[in-house]
Design a protein around this motif. Structure first.
Motif, PDB file in Angstrom:
ATOM      1  N   ASP A  64       0.732  -1.085  -0.160  1.00 36.25           N
ATOM      2  CA  ASP A  64      -0.076  -0.324   0.200  1.00 36.25           C
ATOM      3  C   ASP A  64       1.180   1.672   0.368  1.00 36.25           C
ATOM      4  O   ASP A  64       1.709   1.496   1.077  1.00 36.25           O
ATOM      5  CB  ASP A  64      -0.696  -0.210   1.521  1.00 36.25           C
ATOM      6  CG  ASP A  64      -1.735   1.286   0.944  1.00 36.25           C
ATOM      7  OD1 ASP A  64      -1.699   2.277   1.215  1.00 36.25           O
ATOM      8  OD2 ASP A  64      -2.930   1.092   2.495  1.00 36.25           O
ATOM      9  N   PRO A  65       1.162   1.595  -1.074  1.00 33.98           N
ATOM     10  CA  PRO A  65       1.712   3.440  -1.190  1.00 33.98           C
ATOM     11  C   PRO A  65       1.710   4.436   0.476  1.00 33.98           C
ATOM     12  O   PRO A  65       2.440   4.733   0.106  1.00 33.98           O
ATOM     13  CB  PRO A  65       1.392   3.773  -2.660  1.00 33.98           C
ATOM     14  CG  PRO A  65       1.320   2.761  -3.296  1.00 33.98           C
ATOM     15  CD  PRO A  65       0.352   2.143  -1.981  1.00 33.98           C
ATOM     16  N   GLN A  66       0.438   4.489   0.330  1.00 33.86           N
ATOM     17  CA  GLN A  66       0.381   5.644   1.194  1.00 33.86           C
ATOM     18  C   GLN A  66       0.636   4.856   2.860  1.00 33.86           C
ATOM     19  O   GLN A  66       1.091   5.707   3.268  1.00 33.86           O
ATOM     20  CB  GLN A  66      -1.484   6.203   0.975  1.00 33.86           C
ATOM     21  CG  GLN A  66      -1.337   7.046   1.857  1.00 33.86           C
ATOM     22  CD  GLN A  66      -3.352   6.997   1.941  1.00 33.86           C
ATOM     23  OE1 GLN A  66      -4.357   6.743   1.915  1.00 33.86           O
ATOM     24  NE2 GLN A  66      -3.625   8.123   1.349  1.00 33.86           N
ATOM     25  N   ALA A  67      -0.097   3.645   2.624  1.00 36.03           N
ATOM     26  CA  ALA A  67       0.736   3.309   3.995  1.00 36.03           C
ATOM     27  C   ALA A  67       1.933   3.025   4.689  1.00 36.03           C
ATOM     28  O   ALA A  67       2.684   3.697   5.491  1.00 36.03           O
ATOM     29  CB  ALA A  67      -0.140   1.824   4.578  1.00 36.03           C
ATOM     30  N   LEU A  68       2.232   2.548   3.080  1.00 33.91           N
ATOM     31  CA  LEU A  68       3.996   2.740   2.807  1.00 33.91           C
ATOM     32  C   LEU A  68       4.620   4.272   3.303  1.00 33.91           C
ATOM     33  O   LEU A  68       5.713   4.659   4.139  1.00 33.91           O
ATOM     34  CB  LEU A  68       5.055   2.946   1.935  1.00 33.91           C
ATOM     35  CG  LEU A  68       5.994   2.090   2.174  1.00 33.91           C
ATOM     36  CD1 LEU A  68       6.231   0.699   3.308  1.00 33.91           C
ATOM     37  CD2 LEU A  68       6.667   1.289   0.943  1.00 33.91           C
ATOM     38  N   ARG A  69       4.045   5.114   2.537  1.00 33.01           N
ATOM     39  CA  ARG A  69       4.671   6.677   2.651  1.00 33.01           C
ATOM     40  C   ARG A  69       4.420   7.466   4.751  1.00 33.01           C
ATOM     41  O   ARG A  69       5.244   7.213   5.018  1.00 33.01           O
ATOM     42  CB  ARG A  69       3.730   7.262   2.159  1.00 33.01           C
ATOM     43  CG  ARG A  69       4.210   7.644   0.797  1.00 33.01           C
ATOM     44  CD  ARG A  69       3.807   9.029   0.464  1.00 33.01           C
ATOM     45  NE  ARG A  69       2.210   8.624  -0.210  1.00 33.01           N
ATOM     46  CZ  ARG A  69       1.329   9.989   0.178  1.00 33.01           C
ATOM     47  NH1 ARG A  69       1.714  10.192   1.658  1.00 33.01           N
ATOM     48  NH2 ARG A  69       0.308   9.508   0.318  1.00 33.01           N
ATOM     49  N   TYR A  70       3.212   7.113   5.131  1.00 32.49           N
ATOM     50  CA  TYR A  70       3.135   7.225   6.266  1.00 32.49           C
ATOM     51  C   TYR A  70       4.004   6.753   6.761  1.00 32.49           C
ATOM     52  O   TYR A  70       5.088   7.537   8.235  1.00 32.49           O
ATOM     53  CB  TYR A  70       2.178   7.222   6.704  1.00 32.49           C
ATOM     54  CG  TYR A  70       1.256   7.648   6.235  1.00 32.49           C
ATOM     55  CD1 TYR A  70       0.980   8.907   5.975  1.00 32.49           C
ATOM     56  CD2 TYR A  70      -0.347   7.240   6.182  1.00 32.49           C
ATOM     57  CE1 TYR A  70      -0.190   9.324   5.415  1.00 32.49           C
ATOM     58  CE2 TYR A  70      -1.513   7.314   5.788  1.00 32.49           C
ATOM     59  CZ  TYR A  70      -1.621   8.971   5.003  1.00 32.49           C
ATOM     60  OH  TYR A  70      -2.451   9.576   4.626  1.00 32.49           O
ATOM     61  N   ALA A  71       4.638   5.167   7.129  1.00 31.15           N
ATOM     62  CA  ALA A  71       5.802   4.445   7.365  1.00 31.15           C
ATOM     63  C   ALA A  71       7.236   4.928   7.458  1.00 31.15           C
ATOM     64  O   ALA A  71       8.081   5.778   8.430  1.00 31.15           O
ATOM     65  CB  ALA A  71       5.832   2.767   7.215  1.00 31.15           C
ATOM     66  N   PHE A  72       7.402   5.593   6.325  1.00 24.40           N
ATOM     67  CA  PHE A  72       8.940   6.934   6.257  1.00 24.40           C
ATOM     68  C   PHE A  72       8.736   7.673   6.686  1.00 24.40           C
ATOM     69  O   PHE A  72       9.364   8.227   7.544  1.00 24.40           O
ATOM     70  CB  PHE A  72       9.176   6.340   4.806  1.00 24.40           C
ATOM     71  CG  PHE A  72       9.435   5.601   4.125  1.00 24.40           C
ATOM     72  CD1 PHE A  72      10.586   5.785   4.062  1.00 24.40           C
ATOM     73  CD2 PHE A  72       8.803   4.886   2.806  1.00 24.40           C
ATOM     74  CE1 PHE A  72      11.984   3.644   3.646  1.00 24.40           C
ATOM     75  CE2 PHE A  72       9.615   3.791   2.327  1.00 24.40           C
ATOM     76  CZ  PHE A  72      10.730   3.574   2.560  1.00 24.40           C
ATOM     77  N   SER A  73       7.299   8.060   6.915  1.00 25.54           N
ATOM     78  CA  SER A  73       7.912   9.670   7.579  1.00 25.54           C
ATOM     79  C   SER A  73       7.725   9.557   9.191  1.00 25.54           C
ATOM     80  O   SER A  73       8.405   9.601   9.768  1.00 25.54           O
ATOM     81  CB  SER A  73       5.848  10.546   7.359  1.00 25.54           C
ATOM     82  OG  SER A  73       5.787  11.591   7.997  1.00 25.54           O
ATOM     83  N   ALA A  74       6.959   8.245   9.811  1.00 26.87           N
ATOM     84  CA  ALA A  74       7.164   8.105  10.947  1.00 26.87           C
ATOM     85  C   ALA A  74       8.418   7.794  11.069  1.00 26.87           C
ATOM     86  O   ALA A  74       9.292   8.739  12.763  1.00 26.87           O
ATOM     87  CB  ALA A  74       6.330   6.758  11.312  1.00 26.87           C
ATOM     88  N   LEU A  75       9.661   7.047  10.439  1.00 23.51           N
ATOM     89  CA  LEU A  75      11.115   6.605  10.630  1.00 23.51           C
ATOM     90  C   LEU A  75      11.387   8.185  10.617  1.00 23.51           C
ATOM     91  O   LEU A  75      12.665   8.280  10.984  1.00 23.51           O
ATOM     92  CB  LEU A  75      11.152   5.897   9.355  1.00 23.51           C
ATOM     93  CG  LEU A  75      12.381   5.239   9.536  1.00 23.51           C
ATOM     94  CD1 LEU A  75      13.340   4.691  10.473  1.00 23.51           C
ATOM     95  CD2 LEU A  75      13.203   4.424   8.145  1.00 23.51           C
ATOM     96  N   GLU A  76      11.104   8.519   9.616  1.00 23.35           N
ATOM     97  CA  GLU A  76      12.290  10.087   9.711  1.00 23.35           C
ATOM     98  C   GLU A  76      12.359  10.577  10.758  1.00 23.35           C
ATOM     99  O   GLU A  76      13.238  11.357  11.630  1.00 23.35           O
ATOM    100  CB  GLU A  76      11.574  10.836   8.747  1.00 23.35           C
ATOM    101  CG  GLU A  76      12.484  12.167   8.424  1.00 23.35           C
ATOM    102  CD  GLU A  76      11.635  13.077   6.992  1.00 23.35           C
ATOM    103  OE1 GLU A  76      12.638  14.080   6.793  1.00 23.35           O
ATOM    104  OE2 GLU A  76      11.546  12.509   6.243  1.00 23.35           O
ATOM    105  N   GLN A  77      11.146  10.622  11.445  1.00 26.88           N
ATOM    106  CA  GLN A  77      10.187  11.349  12.601  1.00 26.88           C
ATOM    107  C   GLN A  77      11.338  11.169  14.318  1.00 26.88           C
ATOM    108  O   GLN A  77      12.248  11.626  14.265  1.00 26.88           O
ATOM    109  CB  GLN A  77       8.895  11.711  12.934  1.00 26.88           C
ATOM    110  CG  GLN A  77       8.430  12.525  12.294  1.00 26.88           C
ATOM    111  CD  GLN A  77       6.942  12.460  12.207  1.00 26.88           C
ATOM    112  OE1 GLN A  77       6.621  12.236  13.929  1.00 26.88           O
ATOM    113  NE2 GLN A  77       6.169  12.738  11.163  1.00 26.88           N
TER     114      GLN A  77
END
Length: 358
Positions: A64-77
Protein backbone atom coordinates in the motif's frame (compact mmCIF):
# COMPACT_ATOMS: atom_id res chain seq x y z
CA UNK A 1 24.20 8.85 24.44
CA UNK A 2 27.46 6.90 24.18
CA UNK A 3 29.04 6.31 20.77
CA UNK A 4 28.31 2.59 21.03
CA UNK A 5 24.64 3.18 21.80
CA UNK A 6 24.40 5.78 19.02
CA UNK A 7 25.74 3.32 16.45
CA UNK A 8 23.35 0.65 17.70
CA UNK A 9 20.46 3.06 17.14
CA UNK A 10 21.78 3.90 13.67
CA UNK A 11 21.90 0.20 12.81
CA UNK A 12 18.38 -0.38 14.14
CA UNK A 13 16.86 2.52 12.21
CA UNK A 14 18.90 1.76 9.09
CA UNK A 15 17.68 -1.86 9.11
CA UNK A 16 14.15 -0.53 9.48
CA UNK A 17 14.59 1.60 6.36
CA UNK A 18 15.90 -1.40 4.41
CA UNK A 19 12.84 -3.36 5.52
CA UNK A 20 10.41 -0.60 4.52
CA UNK A 21 11.86 -0.09 1.03
CA UNK A 22 12.09 -3.82 0.23
CA UNK A 23 8.73 -4.13 -1.60
CA UNK A 24 9.24 -1.01 -3.74
CA UNK A 25 10.00 -2.05 -7.32
CA UNK A 26 9.68 1.05 -9.47
CA UNK A 27 10.35 -0.58 -12.84
CA UNK A 28 8.00 -3.47 -12.10
CA UNK A 29 5.33 -0.90 -11.27
CA UNK A 30 5.71 1.11 -14.49
CA UNK A 31 6.82 -1.35 -17.18
CA UNK A 32 4.41 -2.32 -19.97
CA UNK A 33 3.40 -5.94 -20.56
CA UNK A 34 4.67 -7.84 -23.62
CA UNK A 35 1.11 -8.01 -24.96
CA UNK A 36 1.20 -4.22 -25.46
CA UNK A 37 4.17 -4.60 -27.81
CA UNK A 38 2.48 -7.42 -29.70
CA UNK A 39 -0.72 -5.43 -30.24
CA UNK A 40 1.23 -2.36 -31.33
CA UNK A 41 2.97 -4.29 -34.10
CA UNK A 42 -0.25 -6.09 -35.04
CA UNK A 43 -1.66 -2.61 -35.67
CA UNK A 44 1.39 -1.85 -37.88
CA UNK A 45 2.47 0.91 -35.51
CA UNK A 46 -0.51 3.03 -36.49
CA UNK A 47 -2.30 3.16 -33.13
CA UNK A 48 -1.09 4.33 -29.75
CA UNK A 49 -0.31 1.47 -27.35
CA UNK A 50 -3.33 0.39 -25.33
CA UNK A 51 -2.25 1.84 -21.98
CA UNK A 52 -4.74 3.62 -19.73
CA UNK A 53 -4.97 4.78 -16.13
CA UNK A 54 -6.88 1.57 -15.41
CA UNK A 55 -3.98 -0.47 -16.83
CA UNK A 56 -1.82 0.73 -13.96
CA UNK A 57 -4.52 0.74 -11.28
CA UNK A 58 -5.35 -2.93 -11.74
CA UNK A 59 -1.69 -3.97 -11.32
CA UNK A 60 -1.00 -5.42 -7.89
CA UNK A 61 2.00 -3.63 -6.37
CA UNK A 62 2.20 -5.96 -3.41
CA UNK A 63 2.09 -3.05 -0.94
CA UNK A 64 0.00 0.00 0.00
CA UNK A 65 1.91 3.12 -1.19
CA UNK A 66 0.04 5.46 1.13
CA UNK A 67 0.63 3.33 4.22
CA UNK A 68 4.29 2.99 3.28
CA UNK A 69 4.63 6.77 2.90
CA UNK A 70 3.29 7.22 6.42
CA UNK A 71 5.75 4.59 7.68
CA UNK A 72 8.69 6.46 6.11
CA UNK A 73 7.44 9.72 7.62
CA UNK A 74 7.29 8.11 11.07
CA UNK A 75 10.78 6.67 10.58
CA UNK A 76 12.16 10.08 9.60
CA UNK A 77 10.76 11.61 12.78
CA UNK A 78 12.22 8.78 14.87
CA UNK A 79 15.64 9.32 13.27
CA UNK A 80 15.55 13.01 14.26
CA UNK A 81 14.45 12.17 17.79
CA UNK A 82 16.96 9.42 18.53
CA UNK A 83 20.06 10.39 16.50
CA UNK A 84 19.63 14.16 16.28
CA UNK A 85 18.75 16.48 13.43
CA UNK A 86 22.31 17.68 12.80
CA UNK A 87 24.09 14.33 12.93
CA UNK A 88 25.51 13.57 9.44
CA UNK A 89 24.16 9.99 9.51
CA UNK A 90 20.73 11.31 10.48
CA UNK A 91 20.76 13.87 7.64
CA UNK A 92 21.61 11.15 5.13
CA UNK A 93 18.93 8.80 6.40
CA UNK A 94 16.28 11.52 6.54
CA UNK A 95 17.09 12.54 2.97
CA UNK A 96 16.65 8.92 1.89
CA UNK A 97 13.27 8.76 3.65
CA UNK A 98 12.19 11.89 1.79
CA UNK A 99 13.22 10.41 -1.54
CA UNK A 100 11.41 7.15 -0.86
CA UNK A 101 8.24 9.11 -0.12
CA UNK A 102 8.64 10.92 -3.45
CA UNK A 103 9.13 7.57 -5.19
CA UNK A 104 5.91 6.28 -3.63
CA UNK A 105 4.02 9.41 -4.71
CA UNK A 106 5.30 8.83 -8.24
CA UNK A 107 4.17 5.20 -8.16
CA UNK A 108 0.75 6.27 -6.90
CA UNK A 109 0.52 8.75 -9.81
CA UNK A 110 1.08 6.26 -12.64
CA UNK A 111 -1.08 7.16 -15.61
CA UNK A 112 -1.77 10.66 -14.22
CA UNK A 113 -0.17 14.05 -15.11
CA UNK A 114 1.53 14.20 -11.70
CA UNK A 115 3.63 11.15 -12.63
CA UNK A 116 5.94 13.28 -14.78
CA UNK A 117 6.11 15.97 -12.08
CA UNK A 118 7.50 13.49 -9.53
CA UNK A 119 9.74 11.87 -12.14
CA UNK A 120 11.34 15.24 -12.93
CA UNK A 121 11.85 15.96 -9.22
CA UNK A 122 13.61 12.62 -8.78
CA UNK A 123 15.58 12.20 -12.02
CA UNK A 124 15.68 15.62 -13.69
CA UNK A 125 14.43 17.23 -16.90
CA UNK A 126 16.05 17.23 -20.37
CA UNK A 127 16.29 21.02 -20.27
CA UNK A 128 18.29 21.00 -17.01
CA UNK A 129 21.79 22.52 -17.10
CA UNK A 130 24.88 21.60 -15.08
CA UNK A 131 26.05 25.20 -14.62
CA UNK A 132 24.86 28.64 -15.71
CA UNK A 133 25.60 29.12 -19.39
CA UNK A 134 26.19 25.38 -20.02
CA UNK A 135 24.22 23.46 -22.65
CA UNK A 136 21.14 21.61 -21.42
CA UNK A 137 21.08 17.83 -21.38
CA UNK A 138 18.98 17.95 -24.54
CA UNK A 139 21.52 20.22 -26.26
CA UNK A 140 24.39 18.03 -25.09
CA UNK A 141 22.68 15.03 -26.69
CA UNK A 142 22.41 16.90 -29.99
CA UNK A 143 26.10 17.89 -29.79
CA UNK A 144 27.08 14.24 -29.28
CA UNK A 145 24.75 12.89 -31.94
CA UNK A 146 26.56 13.93 -35.13
CA UNK A 147 30.07 12.64 -34.31
CA UNK A 148 28.59 9.40 -32.96
CA UNK A 149 26.62 8.85 -36.16
CA UNK A 150 29.80 9.35 -38.18
CA UNK A 151 31.65 6.84 -35.99
CA UNK A 152 28.90 4.21 -36.12
CA UNK A 153 28.85 4.47 -39.92
CA UNK A 154 32.63 3.95 -40.13
CA UNK A 155 33.85 0.48 -41.11
CA UNK A 156 36.39 0.55 -38.24
CA UNK A 157 33.42 -0.23 -35.95
CA UNK A 158 31.67 -3.14 -37.70
CA UNK A 159 28.41 -4.50 -36.31
CA UNK A 160 29.07 -7.51 -34.09
CA UNK A 161 26.83 -10.51 -34.62
CA UNK A 162 24.40 -11.37 -31.84
CA UNK A 163 24.94 -15.11 -31.86
CA UNK A 164 25.04 -15.93 -28.14
CA UNK A 165 21.81 -17.18 -26.61
CA UNK A 166 20.61 -15.95 -23.23
CA UNK A 167 21.33 -19.39 -21.75
CA UNK A 168 24.93 -19.30 -23.04
CA UNK A 169 25.26 -15.71 -21.80
CA UNK A 170 24.23 -16.78 -18.29
CA UNK A 171 26.98 -19.42 -18.20
CA UNK A 172 29.60 -17.01 -19.55
CA UNK A 173 28.79 -14.16 -17.16
CA UNK A 174 28.58 -16.57 -14.22
CA UNK A 175 32.12 -17.70 -14.99
CA UNK A 176 33.76 -14.32 -15.62
CA UNK A 177 32.08 -12.61 -12.65
CA UNK A 178 33.27 -15.34 -10.29
CA UNK A 179 36.81 -14.55 -11.52
CA UNK A 180 36.60 -10.73 -11.52
CA UNK A 181 34.46 -10.44 -8.35
CA UNK A 182 35.63 -13.37 -6.17
CA UNK A 183 33.71 -13.91 -2.97
CA UNK A 184 30.64 -11.87 -3.92
CA UNK A 185 28.72 -14.80 -5.38
CA UNK A 186 26.93 -12.68 -8.00
CA UNK A 187 24.26 -14.82 -9.64
CA UNK A 188 23.18 -14.58 -13.28
CA UNK A 189 19.64 -15.72 -14.04
CA UNK A 190 17.17 -15.80 -16.91
CA UNK A 191 14.03 -13.66 -16.80
CA UNK A 192 10.98 -13.16 -19.01
CA UNK A 193 9.68 -10.22 -17.01
CA UNK A 194 12.07 -7.41 -17.95
CA UNK A 195 11.82 -4.93 -20.83
CA UNK A 196 15.56 -4.28 -21.14
CA UNK A 197 18.18 -6.83 -22.18
CA UNK A 198 19.48 -7.05 -18.61
CA UNK A 199 18.90 -5.72 -15.10
CA UNK A 200 20.82 -5.98 -11.83
CA UNK A 201 19.67 -6.70 -8.29
CA UNK A 202 21.53 -6.81 -5.01
CA UNK A 203 23.42 -10.03 -5.80
CA UNK A 204 22.20 -11.03 -9.25
CA UNK A 205 21.97 -10.01 -12.89
CA UNK A 206 18.81 -10.89 -14.83
CA UNK A 207 19.08 -11.51 -18.56
CA UNK A 208 16.09 -11.30 -20.89
CA UNK A 209 15.56 -14.88 -22.03
CA UNK A 210 14.29 -13.76 -25.45
CA UNK A 211 17.42 -11.77 -26.37
CA UNK A 212 20.52 -12.82 -28.29
CA UNK A 213 23.80 -11.18 -27.27
CA UNK A 214 27.13 -10.31 -28.88
CA UNK A 215 30.43 -10.90 -27.07
CA UNK A 216 30.99 -7.16 -26.66
CA UNK A 217 27.55 -6.78 -25.06
CA UNK A 218 28.44 -9.45 -22.52
CA UNK A 219 31.74 -7.73 -21.74
CA UNK A 220 29.81 -4.49 -21.25
CA UNK A 221 27.28 -6.19 -18.96
CA UNK A 222 30.10 -7.60 -16.83
CA UNK A 223 31.39 -4.08 -16.17
CA UNK A 224 28.11 -2.16 -16.03
CA UNK A 225 25.74 -4.52 -14.22
CA UNK A 226 28.32 -6.66 -12.43
CA UNK A 227 31.19 -4.46 -11.28
CA UNK A 228 29.12 -1.33 -10.64
CA UNK A 229 25.51 -2.20 -9.79
CA UNK A 230 26.08 -5.52 -8.02
CA UNK A 231 29.54 -4.59 -6.73
CA UNK A 232 28.55 -1.30 -5.12
CA UNK A 233 25.41 -2.85 -3.65
CA UNK A 234 27.50 -5.59 -2.04
CA UNK A 235 29.83 -2.91 -0.70
CA UNK A 236 26.84 -1.19 0.86
CA UNK A 237 25.66 -4.46 2.40
CA UNK A 238 29.06 -4.78 4.07
CA UNK A 239 28.54 -1.54 6.02
CA UNK A 240 28.32 -2.39 9.76
CA UNK A 241 25.83 0.33 10.77
CA UNK A 242 24.48 2.29 7.79
CA UNK A 243 23.01 -0.78 6.10
CA UNK A 244 20.70 1.49 4.08
CA UNK A 245 23.71 2.36 1.91
CA UNK A 246 23.07 -0.92 0.10
CA UNK A 247 19.80 0.49 -1.24
CA UNK A 248 19.75 3.06 -3.99
CA UNK A 249 17.46 6.10 -4.03
CA UNK A 250 16.88 8.04 -7.29
CA UNK A 251 19.64 10.52 -6.41
CA UNK A 252 22.10 7.63 -6.26
CA UNK A 253 20.76 6.31 -9.58
CA UNK A 254 22.41 9.23 -11.37
CA UNK A 255 25.77 8.40 -9.76
CA UNK A 256 25.31 4.66 -10.29
CA UNK A 257 24.51 4.93 -13.99
CA UNK A 258 27.15 7.62 -14.52
CA UNK A 259 29.83 5.50 -12.88
CA UNK A 260 28.69 2.48 -14.89
CA UNK A 261 28.90 4.36 -18.22
CA UNK A 262 32.30 5.81 -17.27
CA UNK A 263 33.51 2.29 -16.43
CA UNK A 264 32.30 1.02 -19.81
CA UNK A 265 34.33 3.73 -21.53
CA UNK A 266 37.60 3.59 -19.57
CA UNK A 267 37.72 -0.23 -19.85
CA UNK A 268 37.21 0.14 -23.63
CA UNK A 269 34.03 -1.92 -23.53
CA UNK A 270 31.70 0.77 -24.79
CA UNK A 271 31.21 1.58 -28.47
CA UNK A 272 29.87 4.52 -30.48
CA UNK A 273 26.69 2.50 -31.04
CA UNK A 274 26.25 2.02 -27.28
CA UNK A 275 26.69 5.76 -26.64
CA UNK A 276 24.30 6.51 -29.51
CA UNK A 277 21.69 4.39 -27.76
CA UNK A 278 22.08 6.50 -24.60
CA UNK A 279 21.84 9.70 -26.65
CA UNK A 280 18.71 8.42 -28.41
CA UNK A 281 17.10 7.85 -25.01
CA UNK A 282 17.68 11.51 -24.12
CA UNK A 283 16.33 12.61 -27.50
CA UNK A 284 13.20 10.48 -26.92
CA UNK A 285 12.63 11.92 -23.43
CA UNK A 286 13.15 15.44 -24.81
CA UNK A 287 10.62 14.95 -27.59
CA UNK A 288 8.05 13.58 -25.16
CA UNK A 289 8.72 16.43 -22.71
CA UNK A 290 8.07 18.86 -25.56
CA UNK A 291 4.69 17.24 -26.34
CA UNK A 292 5.36 14.36 -28.76
CA UNK A 293 3.26 11.23 -28.29
CA UNK A 294 4.43 7.61 -28.44
CA UNK A 295 3.99 7.19 -32.20
CA UNK A 296 5.83 10.44 -32.95
CA UNK A 297 8.78 9.34 -30.79
CA UNK A 298 8.70 5.85 -32.34
CA UNK A 299 8.74 7.24 -35.89
CA UNK A 300 11.50 9.69 -35.03
CA UNK A 301 13.69 6.78 -33.92
CA UNK A 302 12.82 4.81 -37.06
CA UNK A 303 13.88 7.80 -39.15
CA UNK A 304 17.22 7.80 -37.27
CA UNK A 305 17.86 4.32 -38.63
CA UNK A 306 16.89 2.24 -35.58
CA UNK A 307 15.06 -1.04 -36.06
CA UNK A 308 11.35 -1.37 -35.25
CA UNK A 309 12.18 -3.38 -32.11
CA UNK A 310 14.79 -0.90 -30.85
CA UNK A 311 12.53 2.07 -31.65
CA UNK A 312 9.65 0.51 -29.71
CA UNK A 313 11.91 -0.39 -26.77
CA UNK A 314 13.26 3.15 -26.37
CA UNK A 315 9.82 4.73 -26.87
CA UNK A 316 8.21 2.40 -24.32
CA UNK A 317 11.01 3.16 -21.81
CA UNK A 318 10.18 6.82 -22.33
CA UNK A 319 6.43 6.51 -21.67
CA UNK A 320 6.39 3.73 -19.05
CA UNK A 321 4.40 4.83 -16.01
CA UNK A 322 2.75 7.49 -18.16
CA UNK A 323 0.19 7.37 -20.96
CA UNK A 324 1.20 7.06 -24.64
CA UNK A 325 0.20 10.69 -25.18
CA UNK A 326 1.39 11.91 -21.78
CA UNK A 327 4.64 13.34 -20.42
CA UNK A 328 7.65 11.01 -19.98
CA UNK A 329 9.38 9.00 -17.29
CA UNK A 330 12.75 10.78 -17.15
CA UNK A 331 14.93 8.10 -15.54
CA UNK A 332 16.87 7.54 -18.79
CA UNK A 333 18.47 10.96 -18.37
CA UNK A 334 20.52 9.45 -15.53
CA UNK A 335 23.04 7.74 -17.83
CA UNK A 336 24.49 10.77 -19.60
CA UNK A 337 23.77 13.18 -16.73
CA UNK A 338 25.53 10.85 -14.31
CA UNK A 339 28.42 10.27 -16.72
CA UNK A 340 29.11 14.01 -17.03
CA UNK A 341 28.88 14.61 -13.27
CA UNK A 342 31.02 11.58 -12.39
CA UNK A 343 33.66 12.37 -15.01
CA UNK A 344 33.87 15.98 -13.82
CA UNK A 345 34.22 14.81 -10.22
CA UNK A 346 37.15 12.57 -11.20
CA UNK A 347 38.73 15.35 -13.28
CA UNK A 348 38.49 18.01 -10.56
CA UNK A 349 39.72 15.60 -7.87
CA UNK A 350 42.83 14.87 -9.95
CA UNK A 351 43.39 18.57 -10.75
CA UNK A 352 43.13 19.50 -7.06
CA UNK A 353 45.38 16.66 -5.92
CA UNK A 354 42.55 15.03 -3.96
CA UNK A 355 43.00 11.46 -5.18
CA UNK A 356 41.88 10.33 -1.71
CA UNK A 357 38.32 11.41 -2.60
CA UNK A 358 38.17 8.88 -5.42
Amino acid sequence: MTQKKLLQQVRKLSDRMVELQAPIRVLDAVNWDKQIRQRFFQDKGQRLPDITLESYQKRDLGFDPQALRYAFSALEQEISRTIGQLNPMARLMRRMCTEYRQVLRMVESRGKPDFNHYSVELYGHPHDVFHAGDPTLAQLAIMLEEPLVQLTDHEVFPEESKDISAEEAVSYLDRVLSQSMPGLNARVILSDGIVSDAAAGSDYIKLNKDVMFSQRELDLLEAHEGWIHVGTTQNGLAQPYLTCLAKGTPSSTVTQEGLAVLTEIITLRSTPKRLSKLVNRIRAVTLASDGADFIEVYRYLLDKGLSEDDSYTIASRTFRGSLPDGLPFTKDLAYIKGFVLTYNFFRVAVQKGRIDLL
